[in-house]
Design an enzyme around this catalytic site. Structure first.
Site, PDB file in Angstrom:
ATOM      1  N   SER A  64       0.847  -1.198   0.000  1.00  0.00           N
ATOM      2  CA  SER A  64       0.000   0.000   0.000  1.00  0.00           C
ATOM      3  C   SER A  64       0.875   1.237   0.000  1.00  0.00           C
ATOM      4  CB  SER A  64      -0.847   0.057   1.275  1.00  0.00           C
ATOM      5  OG  SER A  64      -1.871  -0.873   1.210  1.00  0.00           O
ATOM      6  N   SER A 109       4.225   3.981   3.339  1.00  0.00           N
ATOM      7  CA  SER A 109       3.870   2.783   2.593  1.00  0.00           C
ATOM      8  C   SER A 109       3.947   1.583   3.536  1.00  0.00           C
ATOM      9  CB  SER A 109       4.850   2.607   1.433  1.00  0.00           C
ATOM     10  OG  SER A 109       4.510   1.509   0.620  1.00  0.00           O
ATOM     11  N   LYS A 110       3.447   0.447   3.126  1.00  0.00           N
ATOM     12  CA  LYS A 110       3.599  -0.781   3.910  1.00  0.00           C
ATOM     13  C   LYS A 110       3.288  -1.972   3.025  1.00  0.00           C
ATOM     14  CE  LYS A 110       4.362  -2.041   8.258  1.00  0.00           C
ATOM     15  NZ  LYS A 110       5.062  -1.266   9.280  1.00  0.00           N
ATOM     16  N   GLY A 111       3.894  -3.092   3.346  1.00  0.00           N
ATOM     17  CA  GLY A 111       3.623  -4.298   2.575  1.00  0.00           C
ATOM     18  C   GLY A 111       3.328  -5.456   3.503  1.00  0.00           C
ATOM     19  N   ASP A 152       9.746  -5.905   9.050  1.00  0.00           N
ATOM     20  CA  ASP A 152       8.625  -5.675   9.967  1.00  0.00           C
ATOM     21  C   ASP A 152       8.385  -7.012  10.662  1.00  0.00           C
ATOM     22  OD1 ASP A 152       6.521  -3.371  10.403  1.00  0.00           O
ATOM     23  OD2 ASP A 152       5.353  -5.203  10.410  1.00  0.00           O
TER      24      ASP A 152
END
Ligand code: GLU
Length: 479
Positions: A64, A109-111, A152
């Site tokens: 995202s 952002s992040k995945g 993460d």
């Protein structure tokens, strides 16, 4: 979280957005601009198959991009079987606000990859990671100037090394390829101090909090960190480093550790290093010698203590247990550990909370240092360290000459000389930069909180600062 809890709680994104709205109401920003900031710009969902053990396994992954007011956008990649789109979008939003609060020039952002990494061997995980990375690289969702992932939950420097290698295979002529991802091993263009960074940041945040007696008093305590009874939830990378540094360097007493399979309680303080070793050897805390084991570990969150450090995952303090939480101060080492509903309950009770978007920003801060190092292609301190040492030597030699000239026979302590003479290496510079970042950010939040009665808590202050910064950035750009 149990299904009963879920039914009364907002989604993770709505929970963050309600904190956003609370802060936005204090600011003079147009509804349209606020909407632009709040909205998650894009989410890419991908499904891909990997041939494993003679069959094809299909995985679902997300990346995202919440806000591109600054490029690149930044945020970790999480591996967990609970990963879903709302979670990834909420975490991406937190990255936007986090970077703004601590003045790190990245968008958010992040995945996430929906996978239980424990079900796969290292070779299989490498195949899966390289395949996921390829899907993201194809769309510039991994790129040194566009989108820079990091570790993460469930990922570490090992996965980042695979991602960096995969990227360089597709861009062999990109001289800045190493900057496509952070949190890499030090031997592979990583930076010293990245693995410990989030936990170290939690330590620096607490140290800064305790420098202001008025805030310590607001939290119903006095004095410094020494001897403070502390409970840690999650002894992963973040919780382990935070607990270890706080216990070893600041005298904090870790009275309870909460893990997946249960919790440990010891009023005299637990040895973090030895508990960690036990977990590594046995897979959990159960059976750890000479210590009270608590099967229903979550009840330990409700134990009276000075400081509670939720360092595992989101929504562990929710509408159903918030009223029973007795900690005086909670520092959110995880992202989103307190739901918006629980936050209201705790605020009414007078619990002081150091919010996630500030408290766990140590990771992305050191990621920023790594990214800068990769783009400048030089180790931090390489140019100045020996010069600094030479100048320090000159100062000491001159001091000793002067003492002899005035006939005084004093000499400097050897321990002082050794410390004073030592120039800063990369680790020392990273820690100094992180400390500076954590101190400055809390000072600004604290001023806003103290100076305005309508700013109810540090979370509201942090969101207000973030929103103002992101708004300023959008206002100066073409939409
Ligand atoms: N995953 C970490 C976080 O949630 C680090 C992100 C980064 O370094 O980009 O803040």
């Amino acid at each position: 979280m149990s299904s009963t809890t879920q039914s009364v709680e907002l989604s993770f994104t709505d929970s963050i957005n309600s904190q956003f709205d609370r802060a936005a109401a204090q600011l003079d920003l147009s509804p349209g601009l606020l909407d632009q900031i709040k909205t998650c710009n894009a989410t890419y969902a991908v499904r891909f198959g990997v041939r494993i053990r003679g069959d094809v396994h299909v995985f679902t992954g997300y990346r995202s991009v919440h806000s591109e007011h600054i490029s690149p956008v930044k945020g970790g990649i999480r591996y967990a079987s609970t990963v879903h789109q709302d979670e990834v979008e909420a975490l991406a939003a937190l990255m936007t606000y986090k970077c703004a609060v601590v003045d790190i020039p990245f968008g958010g952002s992040k995945g996430g990859l929906c996978i239980d990494p424990r079900q796969y061997t290292e070779e299989e995980l490498e195949l899966i990671t390289r395949r996921f990375a390829y899907e993201l690289i194809k769309r510039d969702l991994i790129h040194p100037s566009q989108n820079v992932p990091a570790p993460d939950m469930g990922t570490s420097s090992r996965e980042m090394a695979w991602i960096a290698d995969e990227y360089s295979r597709f861009s062999p002529t990109d001289i800045d390829a190493a900057a496509c991802v952070t949190g890499k091993p030090v031997h592979m263009a990583g930076i010293a101090g990245r693995t410990e960074a989030t936990g170290r940041g939690v330590q620096y945040a607490l140290r800064e909090f305790f420098r202001e007696p008025m805030d310590v008093k607001r939290a119903g305590m006095s004095g410094g960190l020494d001897g403070k009874r502390t409970i840690v939830q999650g002894l992963g990378k973040v919780g382990y480093h935070a607990a270890k540094f706080l216990a070893e360097e600041d005298g904090v007493k870790i009275i309870a550790i909460i893990e997946r399979d249960g919790g440990l309680f010891d009023e005299n303080g637990l040895d973090v290093e030895s508990v960690k070793q036990w977990i590594q050897e046995t897979g959990g805390v159960r059976g750890y010698p000479d210590t009270q084991f608590v099967g229903a570990a979550d009840t330990l969150l409700e134990e009276p203590c000075d400081i509670l450090i939720p360092a595992a995952t989101e929504a562990v303090i929710h509408g159903l247990n918030a009223a029973r939480i007795k900690a005086k101060l909670i520092i959110e080492a995880a992202n989103g550990p307190i739901t918006a509903g629980a936050d209201d309950v705790l605020r009414d009770k007078g619990t002081v909370i150091i919010p996630d978007l500030y408290a766990n920003a140590g990771g992305v801060t050191v990621s920023y240092f790594e990214w800068v190092k990769n783009l400048s292609h030089i180790r931090l301190g390489r140019m100045e360290r020996r010069r600094e040492e030479a100048r320090n030597e000159m100062v000491l030699a001159e001091l000793e000459r002067l003492s002899q000239a005035i006939g005084e026979s004093w000499s400097l302590k050897d321990t002082f000389k050794k410390r004073f003479l030592q120039g800063a290496d990369e680790l020392a510079m990273v820690r100094s930069g992180l400390d500076d970042t954590m101190r400055d950010a809390l000072a600004v939040m604290r001023d806003l909180w103290h100076d305005n009665e309508s700013v109810e808590d540090l979370r509201m202050a942090a969101y207000m600062i973030a929103l103002q910064k992101v708004a300023r950035s959008y206002e100066s750009r073409a939409m």
